[in-house]
Design a protein around this motif. Structure first.
Motif, PDB file in Angstrom:
ATOM      1  N   LEU A  82       0.821  -1.525  -0.084  1.00  0.00           N
ATOM      2  CA  LEU A  82       0.395  -0.076   0.124  1.00  0.00           C
ATOM      3  C   LEU A  82       1.072   1.489  -0.192  1.00  0.00           C
ATOM      4  N   GLU A  83       2.411   1.078   1.058  1.00  0.00           N
ATOM      5  CA  GLU A  83       2.402   2.462   0.995  1.00  0.00           C
ATOM      6  C   GLU A  83       3.804   3.096  -0.303  1.00  0.00           C
ATOM      7  N   GLU A  84       3.872   1.388  -1.360  1.00  0.00           N
ATOM      8  CA  GLU A  84       4.253   2.293  -2.639  1.00  0.00           C
ATOM      9  C   GLU A  84       3.446   2.732  -3.628  1.00  0.00           C
ATOM     10  N   GLN A  85       1.476   2.340  -3.226  1.00  0.00           N
ATOM     11  CA  GLN A  85       0.786   3.195  -4.525  1.00  0.00           C
ATOM     12  C   GLN A  85       0.338   4.488  -3.487  1.00  0.00           C
ATOM     13  N   CYS A 126      -8.404  -1.623  -2.116  1.00  0.00           N
ATOM     14  CA  CYS A 126      -8.632  -3.461  -2.581  1.00  0.00           C
ATOM     15  C   CYS A 126      -8.273  -3.634  -4.069  1.00  0.00           C
ATOM     16  N   LYS A 127      -7.856  -3.011  -4.865  1.00  0.00           N
ATOM     17  CA  LYS A 127      -7.441  -2.107  -6.151  1.00  0.00           C
ATOM     18  C   LYS A 127      -5.881  -3.194  -6.747  1.00  0.00           C
ATOM     19  N   LYS A 130      -5.819  -6.760  -5.360  1.00  0.00           N
ATOM     20  CA  LYS A 130      -6.139  -7.804  -6.379  1.00  0.00           C
ATOM     21  C   LYS A 130      -5.156  -8.330  -6.870  1.00  0.00           C
ATOM     22  N   LEU A 131      -4.128  -7.198  -7.762  1.00  0.00           N
ATOM     23  CA  LEU A 131      -3.360  -7.412  -8.138  1.00  0.00           C
ATOM     24  C   LEU A 131      -2.321  -7.824  -7.857  1.00  0.00           C
ATOM     25  N   HIS A 132      -2.289  -8.813  -6.944  1.00  0.00           N
ATOM     26  CA  HIS A 132      -1.786  -9.480  -6.112  1.00  0.00           C
ATOM     27  C   HIS A 132      -1.713 -10.777  -5.447  1.00  0.00           C
ATOM     28  N   GLY A 133      -3.073 -10.830  -5.600  1.00  0.00           N
ATOM     29  CA  GLY A 133      -3.269 -11.905  -5.413  1.00  0.00           C
ATOM     30  C   GLY A 133      -4.597 -12.774  -4.688  1.00  0.00           C
ATOM     31  N   PHE A 134      -5.246 -10.889  -3.670  1.00  0.00           N
ATOM     32  CA  PHE A 134      -6.157 -11.110  -2.574  1.00  0.00           C
ATOM     33  C   PHE A 134      -7.552 -10.986  -3.215  1.00  0.00           C
ATOM     34  N   VAL A 135      -8.487 -11.259  -3.146  1.00  0.00           N
ATOM     35  CA  VAL A 135      -9.321 -11.707  -3.294  1.00  0.00           C
ATOM     36  C   VAL A 135     -10.718 -11.113  -2.292  1.00  0.00           C
ATOM     37  N   GLN A 136     -11.632 -10.260  -3.014  1.00  0.00           N
ATOM     38  CA  GLN A 136     -12.399  -8.979  -2.127  1.00  0.00           C
ATOM     39  C   GLN A 136     -13.469 -10.706  -1.691  1.00  0.00           C
ATOM     40  N   LYS A 137     -13.943 -11.106   0.340  1.00  0.00           N
ATOM     41  CA  LYS A 137     -14.855 -11.345  -0.218  1.00  0.00           C
ATOM     42  C   LYS A 137     -15.712 -10.728  -1.077  1.00  0.00           C
ATOM     43  N   GLU A 138     -17.263 -12.083  -0.640  1.00  0.00           N
ATOM     44  CA  GLU A 138     -18.388 -11.059  -2.008  1.00  0.00           C
ATOM     45  C   GLU A 138     -19.332 -10.948  -0.916  1.00  0.00           C
TER      46      GLU A 138
END
Length: 389
Positions: A82-85, A126-127, A130-138
């Protein structure tokens, strides 16, 4: 709930948290009940020294230590992403609170909680994840955070606000202002050798209090959160930090709840009165009957009120107006988008009532009367605390 087992458990925890004698002689005839209670409240690893010769306890503690480091490094990984962004975050609870324990690794935790500046920051985070393999819970069960699942199936809660909205709009607006202050004073601190962004002492204490209050007003909270409170205050604070904490508490008008929690920790978990001397008079004024009632409520709740399907939200009073206010508040939480349009309120109220009856009968297997009866009993205790008044 076995009050004797609860008292013994607290006595044992007090010894463990203060690194005092933890010999077998502390465990009486109700050892089985004490152990079961400790397990339900997720504090059994803290009592390792009492049962360190038993393999199942040792296995649980090793798992807890392993999980603690897993979450610590996962938190560091996410914070760095997150810090990188340019997305600032603050680690809540977990490793940041465990740091105050005699053996930080033995404080049980199951997920990573990060506070972000606002909803826009959560969306961006979240975006990024997501790019690093995390999935937002439905299915998202709260308004104040979004749950993402890591590639190794760990829940990560990205908080857009300090708490779920309370039923007082003024308090909710105040919390938004206080959250901005949190970020102005966030600090980077080594936790078990890993540097992470955390809350300074007064803000950390205030957040733990809000966290307890939020769960208390829902289904309840257990002894583990009291242990957090003891360890944090035993760590000590400066006069300036104490004044900041007291200002935050008084601004939000939750001081009587804070005093009740602190008094219980002093009487049951041996929190040093000198560490909280600023509330000495108020603690002394709490009756034994009120203290016993509060203690019984916490014992019964177990971890986050999961002991009983009939434990749901409570009201801030027991009058008809209190029931109506809480019913409307829960409707707005259930239908946040439609709730922005007042003309839709009657329809939403009907939908809320129908859903309440259906879930109780077909999913929980309890009656609405049972839920309301439990809520009324707990609301009498809340009423004495004069929250937000």
């Amino acid at each position: 709930m076995n009050q004797q087992a609860g008292n013994v458990l607290c006595s044992m925890l007090a010894s463990a948290l203060h690194q005092q004698n933890t010999t077998k002689e502390y465990v009486p005839d109700c050892e089985k009940q004490v152990r079961e209670l400790a397990d339900k409240h997720k504090v059994l690893p803290l009592l390792y020294d009492f049962w360190n010769r038993e393999e199942n306890i040792g296995k649980l503690c090793r798992q807890t230590v392993s999980q603690s480091y897993h979450l610590l490094f996962l938190g560091k990984y996410i914070v760095n992403l997150l810090e990188e962004q340019q997305i600032e975050s603050i680690l809540l609870k977990g490793s940041s609170t465990a740091e105050f324990y005699p053996v930080p690794e033995l404080r049980k935790s199951g997920d990573v909680d990060l506070l972000l500046r606002d909803e826009q920051a959560v969306t961006a985070a979240c975006k990024c994840l997501k790019l690093h393999g995390f999935v937002q819970k439905e299915e998202q069960m709260a308004q104040h955070h979004v749950v993402c699942i890591s590639p190794d199936q760990i829940s990560v809660e990205l908080h857009s606000s300090l708490t779920e909205p309370f039923d007082d709009p003024k308090i909710n607006r105040l919390l938004v202002t206080q959250q901005k202050e949190f970020f102005r004073f966030r600090i980077w601190k080594p936790l078990m050798g890993v540097k992470l962004p955390v809350l300074g002492m007064p803000y950390h204490a205030y957040y733990l209090l809000l966290h307890m209050l939020q769960h208390f007003l829902r289904a309840g909270f257990g002894i583990k959160l009291l242990c957090d409170w003891v360890c944090l205050w035993e760590h000590g604070c400066t006069k300036e930090e104490r004044e900041i904490f007291l200002r935050l508490v008084r601004e939000s008008r939750i001081e009587q709840f804070a005093v009740m929690v602190t008094a219980l920790c002093v009487r049951k978990l041996a929190l040093s009165p000198e560490k909280v001397e600023f509330w000495a008079k108020e603690i002394h004024q709490i009756s034994k009957a009120d203290m016993d009632e509060f203690f019984a409520e916490i014992l019964e709740a177990e971890e986050f009120g999961r002991s009983d399907e009939s434990r749901m939200v409570v009201m801030r009073g027991t009058r008809l107006g209190d029931y109506i206010r809480e019913f409307h508040h829960q409707t707005m939480l259930t239908y946040p988008r439609a709730g922005k349009f007042p003309p839709a309120f009657p329809v939403l109220w009907v939908m809320m009532l129908a859903g309440f009856c259906y879930r109780n009968k077909h999913l929980r297997g309890i009656s609405g009367h049972e839920v309301l009866k439990k809520a009324k009993k707990r609301s009498k205790l809340v009423e004495k605390m004069k929250l937000f008044v």
